[in-house]
Write a protein that holds these residues in place. Sequence first.
Motif, PDB file in Angstrom:
ATOM      1  N   LEU A  68      -1.210   2.849   8.373  1.00 54.01           N
ATOM      2  CA  LEU A  68      -0.982   1.739   9.291  1.00 54.01           C
ATOM      3  C   LEU A  68      -2.261   0.961   9.584  1.00 54.01           C
ATOM      4  N   ALA A  69      -3.392   1.665   9.720  1.00 56.36           N
ATOM      5  CA  ALA A  69      -4.648   0.961  10.005  1.00 56.36           C
ATOM      6  C   ALA A  69      -5.017   0.031   8.847  1.00 56.36           C
ATOM      7  N   GLU A  70      -4.848   0.501   7.608  1.00 57.58           N
ATOM      8  CA  GLU A  70      -5.125  -0.353   6.450  1.00 57.58           C
ATOM      9  C   GLU A  70      -4.166  -1.545   6.395  1.00 57.58           C
ATOM     10  N   LEU A  71      -2.918  -1.300   6.743  1.00 57.93           N
ATOM     11  CA  LEU A  71      -1.954  -2.403   6.760  1.00 57.93           C
ATOM     12  C   LEU A  71      -2.357  -3.457   7.777  1.00 57.93           C
TER      13      LEU A  71
ATOM     14  N   LEU B 265       0.864  -1.183   0.000  1.00 61.45           N
ATOM     15  CA  LEU B 265       0.000   0.000   0.000  1.00 61.45           C
ATOM     16  C   LEU B 265       0.899   1.232   0.000  1.00 61.45           C
ATOM     17  N   LEU B 266       1.409   1.564  -1.174  1.00 63.27           N
ATOM     18  CA  LEU B 266       2.402   2.623  -1.316  1.00 63.27           C
ATOM     19  C   LEU B 266       2.098   3.492  -2.529  1.00 63.27           C
ATOM     20  N   PRO B 267       2.457   4.779  -2.467  1.00 68.13           N
ATOM     21  CA  PRO B 267       2.287   5.655  -3.631  1.00 68.13           C
ATOM     22  C   PRO B 267       3.410   5.455  -4.638  1.00 68.13           C
TER      23      PRO B 267
ATOM     24  N   VAL C  57      -2.092 -11.571   4.554  1.00 68.32           N
ATOM     25  CA  VAL C  57      -0.841 -11.572   3.811  1.00 68.32           C
ATOM     26  C   VAL C  57       0.296 -11.961   4.760  1.00 68.32           C
ATOM     27  N   ASP C  58       1.411 -12.382   4.189  1.00 70.17           N
ATOM     28  CA  ASP C  58       2.549 -12.778   5.009  1.00 70.17           C
ATOM     29  C   ASP C  58       3.430 -11.588   5.372  1.00 70.17           C
ATOM     30  N   VAL C  59       3.455 -10.581   4.512  1.00 75.63           N
ATOM     31  CA  VAL C  59       4.240  -9.384   4.768  1.00 75.63           C
ATOM     32  C   VAL C  59       3.528  -8.200   4.135  1.00 75.63           C
ATOM     33  N   ALA C  60       3.620  -7.051   4.791  1.00 75.71           N
ATOM     34  CA  ALA C  60       2.960  -5.857   4.259  1.00 75.71           C
ATOM     35  C   ALA C  60       3.931  -4.689   4.264  1.00 75.71           C
TER      36      ALA C  60
END
Length: 245
Positions: free
Chosen positions: A111-114, A69-71, A101-104
């Motif tokens: 952070l809440a979405e992660l 979840l990155l721009p 997921v195994d890694v985010a």
Amino acid sequence: MSTEESTAAGALAAALRADPNRPLLTYYDESLGERTELSAVTLDNWVAKTANMLVDGAGLGPDDTAGVLLPAHWQTAAVLLGCFAAGVPVRTVPEADAAPVDVAFGTPGRLAELRDLRPAETYLLGLRPMAAPLAEVPPGAADFVVEVRQYGDRFVPAPVDPDAPALLGPAPVSQAELMARARRHAGESGLLPGGRLLVPVDGEPDPMAWLLAPLAIGASVVLCRNADEARIDAIAAAERTTSRT
């Protein structure tokens, strides 16, 4: 179809062979006075470190998943291409009822979405100039640029199946289909091999447009954030861009 045509890692390897020192991705953030330029070899080093972190550090592979979840940013390019090189499929949009997921990877502001992705491990990216670390890391997360620097800048992957998923979602997209779409996107947008694409990124453009399409055909990209039209025009002239999204 060759590996270079059917995987993102193959396309990056082709860019390295063509000219390892040619600027491949240039990033501007006018609000920070930042200009960061990555040659093919520099981007490859970051990609290798990320892939090594995923494989050697976290023990992940094709049966695992990453949430990203990155721009649009040069560090995002390293994360996405690192996942693709390691054969770890990526989820870029949270989905209700999706498996954890195994890694985010994401920014502190998301952070809440992660956490909604229920990752086993979370890496935060401050996306600061000079890849500076975060001033503060929340509990349960790690600073990506601090952690990734511990890993080697050469990655020797197991063969990646071009037909294995690269992007997850309601209709998963394989590595081969992802790169085929990237080439089609480049053709439809008029981007040519050896061209230099300017992408204003005040919104959140699809990685297909700003990363994969240029990479797939041997072009380069200039990302420009927080610039008005006059400044964008000046950057286009200075960077000798040939097209714009």
